[in-house]
Scaffold this active site. Structure first.
Site, PDB file in Angstrom:
ATOM      1  N   CYS A 109       0.752  -1.178  -0.063  1.00  0.00           N
ATOM      2  CA  CYS A 109      -0.158   0.039  -0.097  1.00  0.00           C
ATOM      3  C   CYS A 109       0.821   1.268   0.036  1.00  0.00           C
ATOM      4  O   CYS A 109       1.449   1.477  -0.885  1.00  0.00           O
ATOM      5  CB  CYS A 109      -1.077   0.086   1.202  1.00  0.00           C
ATOM      6  SG  CYS A 109      -2.326   1.144   1.046  1.00  0.00           S
TER       7      CYS A 109
ATOM      8  N   HIS B  30      -2.823  -5.600   0.157  1.00  0.00           N
ATOM      9  CA  HIS B  30      -2.382  -6.040   1.610  1.00  0.00           C
ATOM     10  C   HIS B  30      -2.438  -7.387   1.722  1.00  0.00           C
ATOM     11  O   HIS B  30      -3.143  -7.695   2.643  1.00  0.00           O
ATOM     12  CB  HIS B  30      -3.151  -5.168   2.609  1.00  0.00           C
ATOM     13  CG  HIS B  30      -3.340  -3.651   2.875  1.00  0.00           C
ATOM     14  ND1 HIS B  30      -1.881  -3.469   3.644  1.00  0.00           N
ATOM     15  CD2 HIS B  30      -3.703  -2.701   2.446  1.00  0.00           C
ATOM     16  CE1 HIS B  30      -2.148  -1.898   3.781  1.00  0.00           C
ATOM     17  NE2 HIS B  30      -3.324  -1.570   3.173  1.00  0.00           N
TER      18      HIS B  30
ATOM     19  N   GLU C 125      -0.427  -8.801   3.947  1.00  0.00           N
ATOM     20  CA  GLU C 125      -0.257  -8.781   5.312  1.00  0.00           C
ATOM     21  C   GLU C 125      -1.275  -9.060   6.428  1.00  0.00           C
ATOM     22  O   GLU C 125      -1.134  -9.628   7.374  1.00  0.00           O
ATOM     23  CB  GLU C 125       0.765  -8.069   6.147  1.00  0.00           C
ATOM     24  CG  GLU C 125       0.338  -6.533   6.074  1.00  0.00           C
ATOM     25  CD  GLU C 125       0.124  -5.699   4.940  1.00  0.00           C
ATOM     26  OE1 GLU C 125      -0.118  -4.493   5.359  1.00  0.00           O
ATOM     27  OE2 GLU C 125       0.141  -6.257   3.887  1.00  0.00           O
TER      28      GLU C 125
END
Length: 265
Positions: free
Chosen positions: A83, A177, A179
């Site tokens: 991001c 994202h 993660e």
């Protein structure tokens, strides 16, 4: 969830690389001294997390984090970002970032596809020809820096993944994202409910809460095919080992080889 971006990455790295020691820093904080390239060269890898900063604004915080990223490049330490992390690396290497205007990717980026270069790139190894991923952003890369390689795109955001090389350093980054968990996606939807309604993605607060509740329920019961069907998601998002693939690939293909080379020298 009340977890910070740094805490999210640290938790994931503890899972992907058990025993790894992580140091969390806040380079945009003017009360802290910035690490230089010599300090950063002692690390095996650097992760640049999401951030509320808008990199097209000339603020002290933006200048500090860009300076920090330039030091990361100069250190030669492999780096990864998601991001805003991709946006930081882009600006630090000479590219540009812009607001998305009325467009939004809120919750999930849909039908991401590797470019010709991305299909053979180790960052996306294991991804299918088209996939979805968690995504929450209102800014995007406008122009990649010279020498960068576009690795993935979709119909909403042209730069979804890229490799950036600058000053002897290499960065792999994604706009989405990999993660974050589905629980964090649900929390992000609730935090941004006003923006989603203003941009016509939801008719009202009830719509946002209904979507967030489905995402939260799928987080708690990832084997429920009915929830995945309602959200239009598959194992690329639902299964943690698939969702976090880019971070794992970065560790496998950049961090561990660099660490081995350092140990031999």
């Amino acid at each position: 969830m009340g977890r910070s971006s740094g805490e999210t990455y640290e938790a994931l790295l503890s899972h992907l690389a058990p025993g790894a020691r992580c140091t969390r820093i806040q380079p945009a904080d003017g009360n802290r001294a910035l690490l230089g390239s010599a300090d950063l060269s002692q690390f095996d890898g650097v992760f640049i997390t999401g951030s509320p900063l808008h990199l097209y604004q000339d603020s002290p915080e933006c200048r500090r984090i860009i300076t920090f990223m330039q030091a990361v490049f100069a250190s030669g330490t492999p780096s990864f970002g998601s991001c805003a992390g991709l946006q930081v690396a882009t600006v630090a290497a000479g590219g540009s970032v812009r607001s998305m205007g009325q467009r939004r990717e809120a919750g999930f980026a849909r039908r991401i596809f590797p470019t010709d270069a991305g299909r053979d790139h180790p960052l996306l190894r294991g991804r299918p020809p088209a996939f979805d991923a968690p995504a929450v952003h209102t800014d995007e890369v406008a122009q990649l820096p010279p020498g960068a390689t576009l690795l993935a795109s979709n119909s909403t955001t042209h730069v979804q993944a890229a490799e950036i090389r600058s000053e002897g350093g290499v960065f792999w980054g994604v706009q989405y994202h990999p993660e974050i968990s589905l629980c964090e996606v649900a929390a992000a939807l609730r935090r941004q409910s006003k923006d989603l309604i203003e941009h016509g993605l939801a008719a009202g607060q009830e719509d946002v809460e209904r979507k967030a509740a489905l995402v939260q329920a799928l987080h708690e019961a990832p084997n429920r095919l009915d929830l995945a069907w309602q959200l239009g998601l598959d194992e690329q998002v639902v299964a943690q080992e698939r969702r976090t693939l880019e971070v794992r690939n970065f560790i496998t293909h950049l961090v561990l080889p660099a660490r081995t080379q350092r140990a031999r020298s």
